[in-house]
Design a protein around this motif. Structure first.
Motif, mmCIF file in Angstrom:
data_model
loop_
_atom_site.group_PDB
_atom_site.id
_atom_site.type_symbol
_atom_site.label_atom_id
_atom_site.label_comp_id
_atom_site.label_asym_id
_atom_site.label_seq_id
_atom_site.Cartn_x
_atom_site.Cartn_y
_atom_site.Cartn_z
ATOM 1 N N SER A 360 -0.946 8.513 -1.668
ATOM 2 C CA SER A 360 -1.249 7.123 -1.329
ATOM 3 C C SER A 360 -0.004 6.259 -1.481
ATOM 4 O O SER A 360 0.878 6.533 -2.304
ATOM 5 C CB SER A 360 -2.375 6.578 -2.218
ATOM 6 O OG SER A 360 -1.933 6.415 -3.555
ATOM 7 N N LEU A 361 0.040 5.215 -0.660
ATOM 8 C CA LEU A 361 1.123 4.232 -0.701
ATOM 9 C C LEU A 361 0.512 2.852 -0.885
ATOM 10 O O LEU A 361 0.410 2.060 0.054
ATOM 11 C CB LEU A 361 1.929 4.262 0.607
ATOM 12 C CG LEU A 361 2.666 5.548 0.982
ATOM 13 C CD1 LEU A 361 3.365 5.370 2.330
ATOM 14 C CD2 LEU A 361 3.677 5.921 -0.085
ATOM 15 N N PRO A 362 0.069 2.517 -2.102
ATOM 16 C CA PRO A 362 -0.508 1.182 -2.306
ATOM 17 C C PRO A 362 0.557 0.100 -2.207
ATOM 18 O O PRO A 362 1.718 0.307 -2.561
ATOM 19 C CB PRO A 362 -1.082 1.272 -3.728
ATOM 20 C CG PRO A 362 -0.319 2.367 -4.398
ATOM 21 C CD PRO A 362 0.049 3.334 -3.322
ATOM 22 N N GLU A 363 0.144 -1.045 -1.681
ATOM 23 C CA GLU A 363 1.009 -2.218 -1.570
ATOM 24 C C GLU A 363 2.278 -1.921 -0.771
ATOM 25 O O GLU A 363 3.351 -2.439 -1.063
ATOM 26 C CB GLU A 363 1.352 -2.765 -2.953
ATOM 27 C CG GLU A 363 0.113 -3.203 -3.741
ATOM 28 C CD GLU A 363 0.461 -3.741 -5.110
ATOM 29 O OE1 GLU A 363 0.962 -4.893 -5.179
ATOM 30 O OE2 GLU A 363 0.259 -3.014 -6.108
ATOM 31 N N HIS A 364 2.153 -1.076 0.252
ATOM 32 C CA HIS A 364 3.268 -0.774 1.143
ATOM 33 C C HIS A 364 3.017 -1.438 2.496
ATOM 34 O O HIS A 364 1.903 -1.399 3.015
ATOM 35 C CB HIS A 364 3.412 0.734 1.345
ATOM 36 C CG HIS A 364 4.173 1.414 0.236
ATOM 37 N ND1 HIS A 364 3.744 1.412 -1.075
ATOM 38 C CD2 HIS A 364 5.342 2.127 0.264
ATOM 39 C CE1 HIS A 364 4.607 2.098 -1.812
ATOM 40 N NE2 HIS A 364 5.582 2.530 -1.032
ATOM 41 N N ARG A 365 4.069 -2.012 3.047
ATOM 42 C CA ARG A 365 3.974 -2.724 4.328
ATOM 43 C C ARG A 365 4.715 -1.929 5.404
ATOM 44 O O ARG A 365 5.923 -1.686 5.276
ATOM 45 C CB ARG A 365 4.591 -4.114 4.188
ATOM 46 C CG ARG A 365 4.481 -4.992 5.429
ATOM 47 C CD ARG A 365 5.125 -6.343 5.160
ATOM 48 N NE ARG A 365 4.427 -7.046 4.103
ATOM 49 C CZ ARG A 365 3.366 -7.821 4.286
ATOM 50 N NH1 ARG A 365 2.881 -7.994 5.510
ATOM 51 N NH2 ARG A 365 2.807 -8.429 3.262
#
Length: 477
Positions: A360-365
């Motif tokens: 997972s890549l939380p808080e990635h834009r």
């Protein structure tokens, strides 16, 4: 009724239909059922568990719900919808369901052909609308019994099909089949035209025959039918009333970043199914990048995990954000979604954990998709990260497409300065008729009017049917 059958669509006609419904999902099906003369009455001797509603119902014994004052009946009702008639119809169909009860509907249905209003239902898909576009094994967010339409419970239909609910929920495939079956079993098929794409709805005024009556709107509905050989046949017809019931799945939301139009970037879950069939993705391919933190993105994660396809799951929010849908679902009812949420929390790209093949890549834009199948992201610290992928699924929601209306419908919403949004800026309708407050004769149902669950879209159909019956019975012969 024969002159109004769908064959009349194939030869464009200037004679106006009383009603044209655009969209053949649950809203359009329910309205067609009501407009076909199926009339709801309170069962003799039935007692509703809500004492205030029971008192009101007892005041008009033997009078159809369609002929009663819906505003009066719905006053004081509370529930999970902002629509008063949605709460009323749901309370009549499922009297105590929010309290864990299983009380039968207090309504009985009578087929009264003299009340039928000629109409057509135009849809791109088979009856059931967007449900035919959802991967069939996915289970519904709502309980299976809440997916049902009037006078045919889902559990009874599934029992006859030797099917069962899964953790009280139904699969999307069963729901789509149920809606298609409903249209057939209830004798509505002649009102439905599938593979019909509406491209324009325009309106003008029609003066009464005496010349002194106030002008009434007249709508011209134009589009084309798509045949099996993919050829297109144009049509154009006139209607006194038009009902918008197209839902929200027309146009997938986009990130608006460079590379989003590359051929390996997709915006529908069905693209993952197709890639699996063709071998584009497999347990040995580069990861599938799934962008989004809603239920459709979670469905894509579950689908990929089922086939052991490696996944990178990117989303802009924190996993602890209270607005994240997973933080609002009861764990007992939705264990598979809470499993995805647990994975989102525990399996970041930088820390090992038990979920092999998922990161997972939380808080990635997301910033850019490159032609060599690489995705560029900005992490929470502002640094850029690069990931190689086999394909990208951008699943961040969808928008209704009302491009066939003048101004794409922007003059019909609550706030004309903002885009149409089922949750924040729906079409502005009278809550007790679902007729547009800006255009006489134009109605909106379901998500377009702010009701996003099948359980509650039926109230809009009841409100519109009541209004349309009052209108059409006043028409001179």
């Amino acid at each position: 009724m024969s002159s109004w059958r769908c064959d009349s669509l194939r030869a464009s006609s200037s004679e106006p239909l009383p009603v044209v419904i655009i969209g053949n999902g649950p809203s359009g099906i329910c309205l067609s059922y009501l407009l076909s003369g199926h009339t709801p009455y309170v069962k003799p001797g039935a007692i509703h568990p809500n004492p205030l509603l029971q008192k009101k119902l007892a005041e008009a014994p033997g009078v159809s719900i369609l002929d009663q004052d819906l505003e009066y009946l719905s006053e004081g009702l509370e529930g999970r919808s902002q629509s008063p008639v949605a709460l009323l119809f749901d309370a009549l169909l499922r009297p105590d369901t929010d309290f864990g009860g299983n009380m039968n509907s207090v309504l009985s249905w009578r087929q009264q052909k003299e009340r039928a209003i000629p109409h057509l239902v135009l849809g791109r898909n088979l009856p059931g609308g967007a449900w035919h576009s959802i991967e069939g094994s996915m289970v519904t967010l709502s309980q299976g019994q809440w997916m049902g339409l009037p006078d045919l419970q889902v559990k009874d239909w599934m029992r006859k099909k030797c099917r069962g609910l899964r953790n009280s929920r139904a699969t999307a495939g069963d729901v789509a089949h149920y809606y298609r079956d409903y249209v057939s079993k209830k004798g509505l098929s002649h009102n439905f035209v599938s593979r019909a794409v509406v491209t324009a709805v325009e309106w003008k005024s029609e003066h009464g025959s005496s010349g002194t009556q106030a002008p009434s709107p007249l709508f011209q509905v134009s589009g084309y039918l798509t045949h099996q050989d993919q050829s297109q046949q144009p049509f154009s017809l006139w209607a006194r009333n038009v009902v918008l019931a197209t839902g929200t799945y027309d146009t997938p939301a986009r990130l608006g970043i460079p590379g989003e139009t590359l051929p390996f970037v997709h915006h529908e879950l069905s693209a993952l199914e197709a890639a699996l069939r063709t071998g584009t993705v497999s347990p040995f391919s580069d990861p599938v990048l799934i962008v989004g933190a809603g239920l459709t993105a979670a469905d894509a994660v579950l689908f990929a995990r089922h086939y052991n396809i490696p996944v990178i799951h990117a989303f802009r929010r924190s996993v602890h954000d209270p607005g994240l849908v997973f933080n609002q679902l009861p764990k007992m009812l939705y264990p598979e979604y809470h499993k995805v949420h647990q994975m989102m929390r525990d399996q970041s790209i930088s820390s090992p954990s038990p979920y092999a093949g998922y990161h997972s890549l939380p808080e990635h834009r997301p910033l850019l998709f490159k032609e060599d199948r690489q995705a560029v992201f900005q992490d929470p610290q502002g640094s850029q990260q690069l990931f190689g992928v086999s394909m990208v699924l951008v699943l961040i929601g969808s928008h209704p497409n009302l491009s066939y209306l003048p101004g794409a419908g922007t003059d019909l919403v609550l706030d004309p300065e903002q885009p149409l949004s089922p949750k924040r800026n729906p079409i502005d309708v009278d809550p007790f008729t679902h007729e547009s407050t800006h255009q006489e004769g134009l109605y909106a149902l379901g998500p377009l009017a702010g009701d996003n669950f099948v359980r509650f879209v039926q109230g809009g159909a009841l409100a519109a049917a009541s209004s349309l019956q009052r209108k059409e019975t006043r028409k001179p012969p």
